[in-house]
Design a protein around this motif. Structure first.
Motif, PDB file in Angstrom:
ATOM      1  N   THR A  13       0.854  -1.180   0.000  1.00 50.53           N
ATOM      2  CA  THR A  13       0.000   0.000   0.000  1.00 50.53           C
ATOM      3  C   THR A  13       0.891   1.232   0.000  1.00 50.53           C
ATOM      4  OG1 THR A  13      -1.760  -1.096   1.215  1.00 50.53           O
ATOM      5  CG2 THR A  13      -1.686   1.308   1.343  1.00 50.53           C
ATOM      6  N   VAL A  14       0.665   2.110  -0.970  1.00 53.29           N
ATOM      7  CA  VAL A  14       1.495   3.314  -1.053  1.00 53.29           C
ATOM      8  C   VAL A  14       0.698   4.522  -0.569  1.00 53.29           C
ATOM      9  CG1 VAL A  14       2.810   4.816  -2.599  1.00 53.29           C
ATOM     10  CG2 VAL A  14       2.804   2.333  -2.978  1.00 53.29           C
ATOM     11  N   ILE A  15       1.283   5.241   0.405  1.00 49.80           N
ATOM     12  CA  ILE A  15       0.619   6.407   1.001  1.00 49.80           C
ATOM     13  C   ILE A  15       1.487   7.637   0.774  1.00 49.80           C
ATOM     14  CG2 ILE A  15      -0.309   7.402   3.135  1.00 49.80           C
ATOM     15  CD1 ILE A  15      -0.567   4.486   4.187  1.00 49.80           C
ATOM     16  N   LEU A  16       0.908   8.672   0.191  1.00 47.44           N
ATOM     17  CA  LEU A  16       1.655   9.894  -0.102  1.00 47.44           C
ATOM     18  C   LEU A  16       1.181  11.036   0.793  1.00 47.44           C
ATOM     19  CD1 LEU A  16       3.648  11.464  -2.016  1.00 47.44           C
ATOM     20  CD2 LEU A  16       1.659  11.931  -3.470  1.00 47.44           C
ATOM     21  N   MET A  17       2.151  11.719   1.418  1.00 50.33           N
ATOM     22  CA  MET A  17       1.836  12.865   2.283  1.00 50.33           C
ATOM     23  C   MET A  17       1.973  14.154   1.489  1.00 50.33           C
ATOM     24  SD  MET A  17       1.249  11.757   5.201  1.00 50.33           S
ATOM     25  CE  MET A  17       1.341  10.087   5.772  1.00 50.33           C
ATOM     26  N   SER A  18       1.095  15.105   1.761  1.00 49.81           N
ATOM     27  CA  SER A  18       1.233  16.403   1.116  1.00 49.81           C
ATOM     28  C   SER A  18       0.776  17.490   2.071  1.00 49.81           C
ATOM     29  CB  SER A  18       0.382  16.448  -0.153  1.00 49.81           C
ATOM     30  OG  SER A  18      -0.992  16.419   0.187  1.00 49.81           O
ATOM     31  N   GLY A  19       1.224  18.710   1.818  1.00 45.80           N
ATOM     32  CA  GLY A  19       0.769  19.821   2.650  1.00 45.80           C
ATOM     33  C   GLY A  19       1.738  20.976   2.687  1.00 45.80           C
ATOM     34  N   LEU A  20       1.312  22.024   3.378  1.00 48.38           N
ATOM     35  CA  LEU A  20       2.125  23.230   3.500  1.00 48.38           C
ATOM     36  C   LEU A  20       3.337  22.988   4.407  1.00 48.38           C
ATOM     37  CD1 LEU A  20      -0.546  26.021   4.209  1.00 48.38           C
ATOM     38  CD2 LEU A  20       0.469  25.408   2.015  1.00 48.38           C
ATOM     39  N   GLN A  21       4.263  23.915   4.369  1.00 49.10           N
ATOM     40  CA  GLN A  21       5.442  23.864   5.243  1.00 49.10           C
ATOM     41  C   GLN A  21       5.038  23.867   6.724  1.00 49.10           C
ATOM     42  OE1 GLN A  21       5.273  26.058   2.685  1.00 49.10           O
ATOM     43  NE2 GLN A  21       7.199  26.020   1.555  1.00 49.10           N
ATOM     44  N   GLY A  22       5.643  22.955   7.460  1.00 45.81           N
ATOM     45  CA  GLY A  22       5.450  22.955   8.906  1.00 45.81           C
ATOM     46  C   GLY A  22       4.108  22.447   9.389  1.00 45.81           C
ATOM     47  N   SER A  23       3.301  21.874   8.484  1.00 47.32           N
ATOM     48  CA  SER A  23       1.977  21.426   8.894  1.00 47.32           C
ATOM     49  C   SER A  23       2.022  20.164   9.759  1.00 47.32           C
ATOM     50  CB  SER A  23       1.103  21.183   7.653  1.00 47.32           C
ATOM     51  OG  SER A  23       1.730  20.276   6.777  1.00 47.32           O
ATOM     52  N   GLY A  24       3.114  19.397   9.621  1.00 50.34           N
ATOM     53  CA  GLY A  24       3.246  18.202  10.444  1.00 50.34           C
ATOM     54  C   GLY A  24       3.338  16.905   9.651  1.00 50.34           C
ATOM     55  N   LYS A  25       3.738  16.982   8.404  1.00 53.74           N
ATOM     56  CA  LYS A  25       3.811  15.801   7.536  1.00 53.74           C
ATOM     57  C   LYS A  25       4.794  14.754   8.051  1.00 53.74           C
ATOM     58  CE  LYS A  25       5.040  18.444   4.232  1.00 53.74           C
ATOM     59  NZ  LYS A  25       4.797  19.669   4.995  1.00 53.74           N
ATOM     60  N   THR A  26       6.005  15.198   8.368  1.00 54.36           N
ATOM     61  CA  THR A  26       7.040  14.251   8.771  1.00 54.36           C
ATOM     62  C   THR A  26       6.660  13.572  10.082  1.00 54.36           C
ATOM     63  OG1 THR A  26       8.642  15.663   7.646  1.00 54.36           O
ATOM     64  CG2 THR A  26       9.514  14.000   9.162  1.00 54.36           C
ATOM     65  N   THR A  27       6.199  14.391  11.016  1.00 49.36           N
ATOM     66  CA  THR A  27       5.775  13.845  12.309  1.00 49.36           C
ATOM     67  C   THR A  27       4.624  12.861  12.101  1.00 49.36           C
ATOM     68  OG1 THR A  27       6.356  15.957  13.323  1.00 49.36           O
ATOM     69  CG2 THR A  27       4.947  14.485  14.607  1.00 49.36           C
ATOM     70  N   PHE A  28       3.659  13.238  11.285  1.00 51.11           N
ATOM     71  CA  PHE A  28       2.513  12.361  11.077  1.00 51.11           C
ATOM     72  C   PHE A  28       2.921  11.076  10.343  1.00 51.11           C
ATOM     73  CE2 PHE A  28      -1.170  10.550   9.057  1.00 51.11           C
ATOM     74  CZ  PHE A  28      -1.994  10.400  10.166  1.00 51.11           C
ATOM     75  N   SER A  29       3.888  11.169   9.444  1.00 48.87           N
ATOM     76  CA  SER A  29       4.371   9.966   8.760  1.00 48.87           C
ATOM     77  C   SER A  29       4.847   8.950   9.794  1.00 48.87           C
ATOM     78  CB  SER A  29       5.533  10.310   7.821  1.00 48.87           C
ATOM     79  OG  SER A  29       5.113  11.217   6.830  1.00 48.87           O
ATOM     80  N   GLY A  30       5.590   9.449  10.778  1.00 49.42           N
ATOM     81  CA  GLY A  30       6.068   8.580  11.850  1.00 49.42           C
ATOM     82  C   GLY A  30       4.927   8.009  12.674  1.00 49.42           C
ATOM     83  N   LYS A  31       3.968   8.864  12.991  1.00 47.41           N
ATOM     84  CA  LYS A  31       2.827   8.410  13.793  1.00 47.41           C
ATOM     85  C   LYS A  31       2.032   7.335  13.059  1.00 47.41           C
ATOM     86  CE  LYS A  31       1.902  12.871  16.091  1.00 47.41           C
ATOM     87  NZ  LYS A  31       0.911  13.971  16.207  1.00 47.41           N
ATOM     88  N   LEU A  32       1.829   7.571  11.766  1.00 46.92           N
ATOM     89  CA  LEU A  32       1.040   6.627  10.981  1.00 46.92           C
ATOM     90  C   LEU A  32       1.775   5.284  10.863  1.00 46.92           C
ATOM     91  CD1 LEU A  32      -1.524   6.173   9.293  1.00 46.92           C
ATOM     92  CD2 LEU A  32      -0.284   7.019   7.295  1.00 46.92           C
ATOM     93  N   ALA A  33       3.086   5.356  10.644  1.00 47.04           N
ATOM     94  CA  ALA A  33       3.883   4.129  10.560  1.00 47.04           C
ATOM     95  C   ALA A  33       3.745   3.335  11.860  1.00 47.04           C
ATOM     96  CB  ALA A  33       5.343   4.475  10.291  1.00 47.04           C
ATOM     97  N   ASN A  34       3.846   4.069  12.950  1.00 49.83           N
ATOM     98  CA  ASN A  34       3.731   3.438  14.261  1.00 49.83           C
ATOM     99  C   ASN A  34       2.352   2.816  14.466  1.00 49.83           C
ATOM    100  OD1 ASN A  34       4.760   2.919  16.928  1.00 49.83           O
ATOM    101  ND2 ASN A  34       3.372   4.525  17.653  1.00 49.83           N
ATOM    102  N   TYR A  35       1.330   3.545  14.069  1.00 51.14           N
ATOM    103  CA  TYR A  35      -0.052   3.097  14.199  1.00 51.14           C
ATOM    104  C   TYR A  35      -0.290   1.827  13.363  1.00 51.14           C
ATOM    105  CZ  TYR A  35      -5.158   3.316  13.358  1.00 51.14           C
ATOM    106  OH  TYR A  35      -6.485   3.037  13.235  1.00 51.14           O
ATOM    107  N   LEU A  36       0.184   1.853  12.126  1.00 55.28           N
ATOM    108  CA  LEU A  36      -0.037   0.701  11.252  1.00 55.28           C
ATOM    109  C   LEU A  36       0.760  -0.516  11.732  1.00 55.28           C
ATOM    110  CD1 LEU A  36      -0.099   2.476   7.778  1.00 55.28           C
ATOM    111  CD2 LEU A  36      -2.040   1.647   9.142  1.00 55.28           C
ATOM    112  N   LYS A  37       1.930  -0.235  12.272  1.00 50.82           N
ATOM    113  CA  LYS A  37       2.764  -1.329  12.774  1.00 50.82           C
ATOM    114  C   LYS A  37       2.151  -1.969  14.029  1.00 50.82           C
ATOM    115  CE  LYS A  37       7.099  -1.951  15.167  1.00 50.82           C
ATOM    116  NZ  LYS A  37       8.265  -1.277  15.743  1.00 50.82           N
ATOM    117  N   THR A  38       1.767  -1.125  14.983  1.00 48.44           N
ATOM    118  CA  THR A  38       1.310  -1.668  16.257  1.00 48.44           C
ATOM    119  C   THR A  38      -0.162  -2.085  16.246  1.00 48.44           C
ATOM    120  OG1 THR A  38       0.891   0.579  17.059  1.00 48.44           O
ATOM    121  CG2 THR A  38       3.008  -0.373  17.617  1.00 48.44           C
TER     122      THR A  38
END
Ligand SMILES: Nc1nc2c(ncn2[C@@H]2O[C@H](COP(=O)(O)OP(=O)(O)OP(=O)(O)O)[C@@H](O)[C@H]2O)c(=O)[nH]1
Ligand SMILES: Nc1nc2c(ncn2[C@@H]2O[C@H](COP(=O)(O)OP(=O)(O)OP(=O)(O)O)[C@@H](O)[C@H]2O)c(=O)[nH]1
Ligand SMILES: [Mg+2]
Ligand SMILES: [Mg+2]
Lengths: 297, 306
Positions: B100-125
């Protein structure tokens, strides 16, 4: 400039085919101001002033509306002495001059520090940076990239270390190097988190062990696309850290920068800088005349 | 700030109290206050106007229930209307791809990188997946390092290629890498970009076209003001994204941008971010968000008082 021209365009559209300022024009004006994030309070204030003028002068032509709006907006900005400077200046009143940069998450603190360091260095100032964001992933590396770009020293510790201790080290190092200006980066924090806000007060206190009247400037960075929450940010950060100046970033976006007007109206804190891009040169000294001009050009 | 709406409605409803029926005249003040409250919550001007017009239509005339006080009725109408606007079923992430391929998009500083980590963690656990995080932000200083730190924090592999400045080729290689290494989810972090930056919008359009993500997510800061509609629309025009992520809801913003975005692109808000830590992620509940925007806790107590 593309970000601000839309204000004028909208205004022209609102008055097109009209000879005088009537309720419909005022309604449109309200929409334009609110849609630029000026804020409801300040918008109503502006509208009321114009209404009063309409009442007084009986007749107010739409071509006069521009002039009056301009006066009103410049007037609001003047009340806070905002935008008198035209160049980046480092006051020589203290050496080192210590600047602490604060704000909520992701607004552009670290980037603004990089750009500011560049400007100060261009003026021949000796700049030292302090990486007191020890929390966010790779925040230290990010500031290191900027320090390398600008070619100024960075004082840092490990991720997770005490921010106050980093600030202490930075000031000590700046004293030893006879630096002119010190800029301290801090971690982004939401203003409703009491512990994190207290941490800022502690960073300030610890700095004063090295330079008794530090920080000389507390710069609050606001994201130009933020809505009404910007007001709460200004209020709470001022309470915790006695903010002395503001930087508004990301004004290269479609946000019209109306938040600058609202904030200047509601707080007695001057807007000093505006961020207009991600590049090293993308920081400008806020000048109210240019700002008002750009709003109406 | 949080008490704003309840105070305002209280004041406005006071005008209605004692009147037997809602009329065009006695509802005017209330509607003005509701609209003002929505604007204070950062709901887009036009949308707030449309919203109050709908509320007015429902309130006037045949919809009046004589068993209710007009005040109670107004509160109920506003609440229902907003919930409907925020509504729809809770929508999860489509995990049917392999990977499954998930692409993040958004303005600067909106929280993409942080959310990528959160989502990875959520999907893993929570979903028992084996995600791969992909660093396609080739611009921001230390963006790649940031994603690596996040990856270590959540125990998920990170794919990066520091010499490569082309997000399209990084993303493609990452998917190939995922296939050979048994990753069943690929989360592509991208650089922040402004909707008005044509070149950068084109770049993400190219990434999108090249990797054909199963889920494209638009990450937006809950504190965003009036411009949220334009930004969401511009990203949606280019990416036709599948869902919205609303970050930084641990602050005290009312988050009216959520309504604006939902109204203008009609895409579900899938998750919310409620902190900087990797566990600070929650699925989105429309009713809770409606409550938050209107300060419904307070409004409900108003109804009880009325
Ligand atoms: N377009 C634009 N982007 C900006 C501007 N200033 C900063 N940015 C971008 O905004 C994002 C966040 O900037 P940072 O400097 O990391 O923000 P910060 O406040 O230090 O963030 P935290 O430390 O995580 O709280 C980065 O992608 C920057 O490149 C600006 O004036 N215009
Ligand atoms: N309080 C809070 N902070 C958050 C949340 N999500 C992200 N952040 C913070 O917001 C800041 C920006 O987050 P990033 O993940 O770097 O944002 P980004 O969209 O990747 O930024 P760019 O890559 O520069 O465009 C960081 O300080 C994060 O810790 C949240 O839900 N709550
Ligand atoms: Mg930072
Ligand atoms: Mg990022």
């Amino acid at each position: 400039e593309k970000s601000n021209s839309s204000f004028f365009t909208k205004l022209s559209k609102a008055v097109a085919g009209k000879s005088k300022v009537d309720d419909e024009v005022l309604d449109d004006l309200e929409e334009i101001l609110v849609s630029s994030d000026v804020g409801v309070n300040t918008t109503l204030k502006i509208i009321e002033r114009i209404e009063a003028r309409v009442a007084r002068d009986k007749y107010l032509g739409t071509d006069e509306l521009n002039v009056i709006l301009r006066e009103e907006i410049a007037g609001l900005l003047s009340e806070t002495n905002t935008g008198e400077d035209t160049e980046f200046v480092v006051p020589t009143s203290s050496k080192p001059y210590v600047l602490m940069v604060v704000g909520v998450n992701g607004v552009g603190k670290t980037t603004t520090i990089g750009k500011l360091a560049h400007q100060f260095k261009k003026q021949g100032k000796k700049v030292v940076l302090g990486a007191a964001d020890t929390f966010r992933a790779a925040a230290i590396d990010q500031l290191q990239v900027w320090a390398d770009r600008v070619d100024v020293p960075l004082v840092k510790q490990q991720m997770g270390s005490d921010p106050a201790s980093v600030a202490f080290d930075t000031l000590s190092s700046a004293m030893n190097q006879d630096a002119d200006v010190v800029i301290i980066d801090t971690a982004g924090r939401l203003h409703n988190k009491v512990n994190l806000m207290n941490e800022l007060s502690k960073v300030k206190r610890v700095m004063q062990k090295v330079v008794p009247d530090a920080p000389h400037d507390v710069l609050l960075v606001l994201d130009g696309s933020t809505g009404q929450n910007a007001f709460e940010q200004a209020k709470q950060f001022t309470k915790a850290t006695e903010v002395t100046s503001l930087a508004v970033t990301k004004l290269d976006g479609t946000a019209k920068g109306g938040v600058v007007i609202g904030i200047s109206d509601q707080f007695q804190i001057p807007v000093k800088y505006i961020g207009v891009g991600e590049g090293i040169e993308h920081l400008q000294v806020f000048n109210k005349y240019e700002f008002v001009d750009s709003f109406f050009k | 700030m949080f008490d704003n709406l309840s105070e305002k409605l209280d004041k406005a409803l006071h005008v209605l109290k004692g009147h037997g029926q809602i009329t065009e005249i006695n509802v005017a003040e209330t509607l003005k206050e509701i609209r003002r409250a929505l604007l204070d919550a950062d709901v887009n001007f036009k949308i707030a106007k449309e919203f109050t017009n709908r509320v007015k239509e429902k309130a006037i005339g045949e919809n009046v229930l004589t068993t209710l006080q007009p005040g109670q009725l107004m509160v109920k109408i506003v609440k229902d209307e907003l919930t409907e606007l925020m509504g729809g079923d809770v929508t999860g992430i489509n995990l049917n791809g392999n990977p499954t391929v998930i692409l993040m998009s958004g303005l600067q500083g909106s929280g993409k990188t942080t959310f990528s980590g959160k989502l990875a963690n959520y999907l893993k656990t929570k979903k028992n997946k084996k995600p791969l995080l992909v660093a396609c932000d080739v611009y921001r200083p230390a963006a790649i390092d940031q994603l690596h730190v996040v990856g270590v924090q959540v125990g998920v592999d990170v794919y990066s290629d520091r010499g490569n400045n082309d997000p399209v080729s990084i993303a493609k290689s990452a998917i190939a890498h995922a296939k050979t290494n048994g990753h069943n989810v690929v989360i592509v972090d991208t650089a922040g970009r402004l909707a008005v930056d044509e070149q950068m919008m084109k770049e993400i359009a190219n990434v999108h076209k090249a990797i054909q993500p199963h889920e494209t997510l638009f990450v937006v800061d809950a504190m965003t003001g009036q411009d949220a509609v334009n930004t969401a629309k511009a990203f949606n025009d280019i990416l036709n994204f599948d869902g919205v992520i609303l970050t930084k809801l641990d602050g005290d913003t009312r988050g009216g941008a959520a309504i604006s975005i939902k109204s203008v692109v009609n895409k579900p808000i899938k998750f919310i971010g409620t902190g900087e830590k990797m566990e600070a992620i929650d699925v989105f509940y429309p009713s809770r968000m409606a409550d938050r925007i209107l300060g419904m806790g307070d409004v409900v107590s108003l109804v009880e008082r009325a």
